[in-house]
Each structure stands twice: as C-alpha cells, then as structure tokens.
Design a protein around this motif. Structure first.
Motif, mmCIF file in Angstrom:
data_model
loop_
_atom_site.group_PDB
_atom_site.id
_atom_site.type_symbol
_atom_site.label_atom_id
_atom_site.label_comp_id
_atom_site.label_asym_id
_atom_site.label_seq_id
_atom_site.Cartn_x
_atom_site.Cartn_y
_atom_site.Cartn_z
ATOM 1 N N ARG A 41 0.834 -1.209 0.000
ATOM 2 C CA ARG A 41 0.000 0.000 0.000
ATOM 3 C C ARG A 41 0.864 1.253 0.000
ATOM 4 N N ARG A 42 1.969 1.220 0.744
ATOM 5 C CA ARG A 42 2.816 2.404 0.847
ATOM 6 C C ARG A 42 3.417 2.783 -0.495
ATOM 7 N N TYR A 43 3.779 1.801 -1.291
ATOM 8 C CA TYR A 43 4.354 2.093 -2.595
ATOM 9 C C TYR A 43 3.278 2.400 -3.642
ATOM 10 N N GLY A 44 2.028 2.086 -3.353
ATOM 11 C CA GLY A 44 0.927 2.452 -4.235
ATOM 12 C C GLY A 44 0.956 1.783 -5.587
ATOM 13 N N VAL A 45 1.459 0.539 -5.665
ATOM 14 C CA VAL A 45 1.522 -0.174 -6.942
ATOM 15 C C VAL A 45 0.325 -1.107 -7.081
ATOM 16 N N ASP A 46 0.050 -1.475 -8.344
ATOM 17 C CA ASP A 46 -1.067 -2.386 -8.607
ATOM 18 C C ASP A 46 -0.830 -3.763 -8.005
ATOM 19 N N ARG A 47 0.419 -4.238 -8.122
ATOM 20 C CA ARG A 47 0.755 -5.584 -7.663
ATOM 21 C C ARG A 47 2.068 -5.580 -6.896
ATOM 22 N N GLY A 48 2.185 -6.510 -5.976
ATOM 23 C CA GLY A 48 3.443 -6.744 -5.289
ATOM 24 C C GLY A 48 3.827 -8.203 -5.440
ATOM 25 N N PHE A 49 5.004 -8.440 -5.983
ATOM 26 C CA PHE A 49 5.486 -9.819 -6.155
ATOM 27 C C PHE A 49 6.584 -10.085 -5.128
ATOM 28 N N VAL A 50 6.406 -11.132 -4.334
ATOM 29 C CA VAL A 50 7.359 -11.444 -3.267
ATOM 30 C C VAL A 50 8.519 -12.224 -3.862
ATOM 31 N N LEU A 51 9.615 -11.504 -4.103
ATOM 32 C CA LEU A 51 10.813 -12.121 -4.681
ATOM 33 C C LEU A 51 12.015 -11.430 -4.064
ATOM 34 N N SER A 52 12.814 -12.176 -3.325
ATOM 35 C CA SER A 52 13.932 -11.594 -2.605
ATOM 36 C C SER A 52 15.251 -12.240 -2.999
ATOM 37 N N ASP A 53 16.325 -11.475 -2.866
ATOM 38 C CA ASP A 53 17.676 -12.001 -3.065
ATOM 39 C C ASP A 53 18.343 -12.322 -1.726
ATOM 40 N N HIS A 54 17.574 -12.261 -0.646
ATOM 41 C CA HIS A 54 18.061 -12.614 0.692
ATOM 42 C C HIS A 54 17.420 -13.923 1.151
ATOM 43 N N ALA A 55 17.915 -14.444 2.241
ATOM 44 C CA ALA A 55 17.364 -15.664 2.825
ATOM 45 C C ALA A 55 16.061 -15.373 3.552
ATOM 46 N N ASP A 56 15.105 -16.296 3.440
ATOM 47 C CA ASP A 56 13.898 -16.201 4.252
ATOM 48 C C ASP A 56 14.161 -16.856 5.614
ATOM 49 N N TRP A 57 13.148 -16.874 6.469
ATOM 50 C CA TRP A 57 13.330 -17.400 7.834
ATOM 51 C C TRP A 57 13.806 -18.858 7.830
#
Length: 337
Positions: A270-286
């Motif tokens: 919501r803060r970035y105000g984009v139509d879509r957010g795709f969860v893709l990271s170059d870091h490790a998840d939990w």
C-alpha cells in the motif's frame, strides 16, 4: 586478549590478526568486500579485495580503486590469515569471506540467498555454498517467521500472467526492482516471448557487467528505441526511484508492480501504491536462514543487520552461543530487498 578473528570497530568489522576490515562503512587501509551493494562497498578505502565476477560492477560504482580480485575458493594469505571467497548467491560476485587462523575458521556471510524451498537458488549466479566453521556471521534481513518465500517458478508465472494481461489490454507493464541484482534476476526469469523488454539506464549499465561475466539475459531496449505500438506490449524494468518521474510519465497509461521480499507485508504494498506486489527476494527467508546456519556446524553465531534480537533469541534456544554486531548495513536504497 580476545582471539576472535572478527571484532566490531567504529570503522566496521575488523580482523585483528590480518589487520583488514570486511565491508567497512568508514574509510580504512584495506577492505575485503562481500559484494557491490552500496551499504557494503563504499568509497575511500586504500585497497579493496573482492571476488572476480563482481569486479565490473564494483568499479562502475566506485570508480578508480585499488582492486585485487580472487577466483572462487582461491586462498590469499594476509598477515598469516588465510582468506578465501565463496558463493553467497545474492548478486553478481557476492561472496562469503572465509578466514582461517590459529586453528579457528570464521565465515562472514555478507548478504546471501537461501530458501526454505528445496532446490531453490538465485539462478543468475552460483548458489550459496555452506562452509563449515567455528563462528558464522550471518545477516538477518528477513529474520522473522512471517518471511517464507514461495517457489520461484510460481512467482515468475504470476509476473508473466500480469504482464500478458496488461499487454492484451494495450498498456505497458512497469516492473520495479533494484538496479543491481533484482532487475537482472527479473530479466532472467520472465518469459521474453510475451513482448519487448525495456530497461532504465541504471539497470542497463549493470546488465552490461552481468553479460560480461557470462550471465545470459534477454535482449533489452531503451525507451527511446521503442515505437508506441510496441511499448503497449512491453515489460519495463526500472528501479523504484523512477516512480513519479518524467521518464515514467512517458509510458502513458501503464500497470505497475514491485518485486521485493518486503512485498510479503500488505502495508508495504500500500505504501508504494503499486497495482501488484510480487514477493521475490535475493536474501534468505526465515527457514533459509535456519538451514544456512545449521549447515555451517558453527557453535557460535553473530547476527548483523535485520531482526537481530529475534534471530539471536531463536539461536540461543537451539543451544548456540549467539550474539550480534551493530552495523551500518541495509541503510542504502539499493540494498533493500
């Protein structure tokens, strides 16, 4: 006197027996650099040591520097400390720094990619290499249980479907991702048959370094090269800084999306105000952090940037000797993920 191979000093992480720093944030005489993101690679050091694949990006970002490079696994002895660099799987040339001295082995990971999904890796470089050590210095950018990455194939299928739908409606697809690392991962993962691909100049300059290092990326074009009819079917890859700019207004009516690990949180989308957010990271998840730490066999773990307190508490519950270093990492825009 402590025999720790890495300690924290005001300038950054310091190896006392070797008399060098790892990713220092203030000018020092000799710096070992894990990768070329701005929070880890800064101007002003007397001499730099980094992995050879990332040399092009490092020089492009820092200018004329006194740079020595190492191949993966190549050993350099510095004041009796055996130093070698090993894949971190984060961005081009991203390395873990392995230090061996006095019967001790320490590994400073920098930033790294590891996932709880079996077989997952960042496909535009060598995969994270677990290194057995006595002490492991780990990042914790996404060190909360909420951060669990989906299989990359699912994420890219969703990106392709979004792009194809926009193309069918006759409007460009603006896909936001950081210029170094994320943008190239997006380019390598999308279906280039859907339409032409446009890149912002800041992305294209990094693309050149990736291609020079042998990474295969699809053909890309500048905004000036594309006819209006072709632009209506295009995927436009650019950094978040272009939002609201004159460059972006040239796209006309467009759909937009942001690819980042932070898109896991609805509030960020919501803060970035984009139509879509795709969860893709170059870091490790939990779970990726848990796997990576366990694979080192380290009895001592030092946590740097991210959710340090949460990760330290979890590590202590596993019976490990855990603590943290306060650092200046994660403070630059292109390091966010």
């Amino acid at each position: 006197m402590s025999d720790d191979l890495i300690v924290r000093r005001p300038e950054g992480l310091y190896c006392p027996p070797g008399d060098f720093h790892v990713d220092p944030w203030r000018p020092v005489a000799r710096a070992v650099i894990t990768h070329a993101h701005a929070d880890h690679a800064r101007r002003g050091h007397g001499a730099y040591l980094a992995q050879a694949d990332g040399a092009g990006v490092l020089r492009a970002r820092l200018g004329e520097i006194n740079l020595q490079t190492l191949a993966w696994g190549e050993v350099l002895e510095i004041n009796g400390v055996r130093v070698s660099l090993h894949p971190a799987g984060h961005v081009l040339g991203s390395a873990q720094v392995r230090l061996e001295h006095g019967g001790q082995v320490w590994v400073a990971s920098g930033d790294y990619y590891a996932s709880g999904v079996d077989g997952e890796r960042n496909t535009i470089g060598p995969a994270f290499e677990p290194l057995r050590c006595h002490c492991f210095i780990t990042e914790s950018t996404f060190g909360l249980p909420i951060y669990r990455w989906r299989p990359q194939a699912e994420v890219f299928a969703a990106i392709d479907a979004w792009w194809a739908a926009n193309a069918a409606a006759g409007r460009p697809s603006l896909l936001l991702g950081y210029s170094f690392g994320k943008a190239q991962r997006l380019l390598a993962g999308v279906d280039a048959s859907i339409g032409p691909i446009v890149t912002h100049a800041s992305v294209e300059s990094v693309n050149e370094a990736y291609r020079a290092a042998g990474v295969v990326l699809p053909a890309t074009r500048s905004l000036d090269e594309l006819a209006k009819a072709d632009l209506a079917r295009a995927l436009v890859v650019a950094p978040p800084a272009v939002v609201g700019s004159a460059w972006t207004r040239r796209l006309g009516d467009y759909g937009d999306a942001f690819a980042s690990g932070w898109m896991q949180l609805r509030g960020t989308r919501r803060r970035y105000g984009v139509d879509r957010g795709f969860v893709l990271s170059d870091h490790a998840d939990w779970p990726g952090l848990q796997r990576a730490i366990a694979a080192t066999g380290a009895s001592r773990v030092i946590v740097t940037h991210g959710y340090e307190a949460v990760m330290v508490r979890w590590l202590c519950q596993q019976g490990l000797d855990a603590g943290s270093f306060e650092t200046d990492y994660g403070a630059q825009d292109d390091a966010a993920d």
